[in-house]
Scaffold this motif. Structure first.
Motif, PDB file in Angstrom:
ATOM      1  N   TRP A  71      -0.348   4.212   0.165  1.00  0.00           N
ATOM      2  CA  TRP A  71      -0.995   5.119   1.102  1.00  0.00           C
ATOM      3  C   TRP A  71      -0.476   4.892   2.518  1.00  0.00           C
ATOM      4  N   ALA A  72      -0.368   3.617   2.934  1.00  0.00           N
ATOM      5  CA  ALA A  72       0.113   3.295   4.279  1.00  0.00           C
ATOM      6  C   ALA A  72       1.621   3.075   4.301  1.00  0.00           C
ATOM      7  N   ASN A  73       2.244   3.116   3.131  1.00  0.00           N
ATOM      8  CA  ASN A  73       3.692   2.995   3.001  1.00  0.00           C
ATOM      9  C   ASN A  73       4.211   1.697   3.633  1.00  0.00           C
ATOM     10  N   TYR A 130      -7.312  -6.184  -6.582  1.00  0.00           N
ATOM     11  CA  TYR A 130      -7.750  -5.069  -5.748  1.00  0.00           C
ATOM     12  C   TYR A 130      -9.274  -5.096  -5.684  1.00  0.00           C
ATOM     13  N   SER A 163       0.844  -1.178   0.000  1.00  0.00           N
ATOM     14  CA  SER A 163       0.000   0.000   0.000  1.00  0.00           C
ATOM     15  C   SER A 163       0.888   1.241   0.000  1.00  0.00           C
ATOM     16  N   ALA A 213     -12.742   1.026  -2.956  1.00  0.00           N
ATOM     17  CA  ALA A 213     -11.994   1.932  -2.089  1.00  0.00           C
ATOM     18  C   ALA A 213     -10.634   2.207  -2.722  1.00  0.00           C
ATOM     19  N   THR A 214     -10.024   3.289  -2.339  1.00  0.00           N
ATOM     20  CA  THR A 214      -8.740   3.657  -2.953  1.00  0.00           C
ATOM     21  C   THR A 214      -7.564   3.586  -1.986  1.00  0.00           C
ATOM     22  N   ASP A 215      -7.805   3.162  -0.743  1.00  0.00           N
ATOM     23  CA  ASP A 215      -6.725   3.177   0.234  1.00  0.00           C
ATOM     24  C   ASP A 215      -6.359   1.801   0.767  1.00  0.00           C
ATOM     25  N   ALA A 216      -6.839   0.750   0.145  1.00  0.00           N
ATOM     26  CA  ALA A 216      -6.543  -0.608   0.614  1.00  0.00           C
ATOM     27  C   ALA A 216      -5.309  -1.157  -0.114  1.00  0.00           C
TER      28      ALA A 216
END
Length: 177
Positions: free
Chosen positions: A60-62, A147, A58, A125-128
């Motif tokens: 987003w979560a790096n 995804y 991810s 969703a866009t952050d998984a």
């Protein structure tokens, strides 16, 4: 009398001719049956060496989580959470029973060609995390990105394979976050 003998000879010749035709027809049907009964051209895949690569990541979560499984049952892990500055590399041995299940599932998976990606729908969703799955055998390899695939979007062979691999990794990697 001669007429009766000639009729019997003609009847016998006609009967023999019909029997030859029936035998020929039966032989043709049998040959067609034998050539049509085999399952297409099923390649013989060599599973003496194979590897399975599984990655969840991810941006987003790096973070990322890489798992590699080889035919001997070695599970190599790399995991990094950059936001919390955590990194680890680990190795585990997968039990033989689990390796047998994985081998059965990869044999089934070899019969299909996977799509390049599954999911990635407009309403997802866009952050998984994204999951990337790849396998490599001696004479075939394939990979896919996942995804949020819809229910029943994955081929059954891929879904069962991923389920076994995910469960095996989860049971074996006792340090997984």
């Amino acid at each position: 009398m001669n007429k009766n003998i000639i009729q019997r000879i003609n009847l016998t010749e006609n009967t023999q001719s019909v029997m030859r035709k029936i035998n020929l027809l039966i032989a043709v049907i049998v040959v067609i049956g034998f050539t049509g009964c085999h399952k297409g051209d099923i390649p013989d895949y060599d599973l003496t060496t194979y590897s399975i690569f599984w990655k969840e990541s991810s941006a987003w979560a790096n973070f990322y989580y890489n798992a590699t499984i080889d035919q001997s049952g070695k599970l190599a892990i790399q995991e990094e959470y950059q936001l919390s500055n955590q990194y680890r590399e680990s190795e585990f041995q997968i039990p033989n029973e689990d390796m047998q299940l994985i081998k059965e599932r990869i044999e089934a998976l070899l019969s299909i060609n996977m799509s390049e990606k599954y999911g990635f729908h407009d309403n997802a969703a866009t952050d998984a995390p994204i999951t990337i799955m790849k396998y490599v055998t001696t004479n075939k390899s394939d990979s896919t990105y996942l995804y949020y695939p819809n229910e029943n979007e994955l081929p059954e062979e891929l879904e069962l394979f991923m389920q076994i691999v995910y469960e095996t990794i989860s049971r074996t990697d006792t340090l997984k976050n």
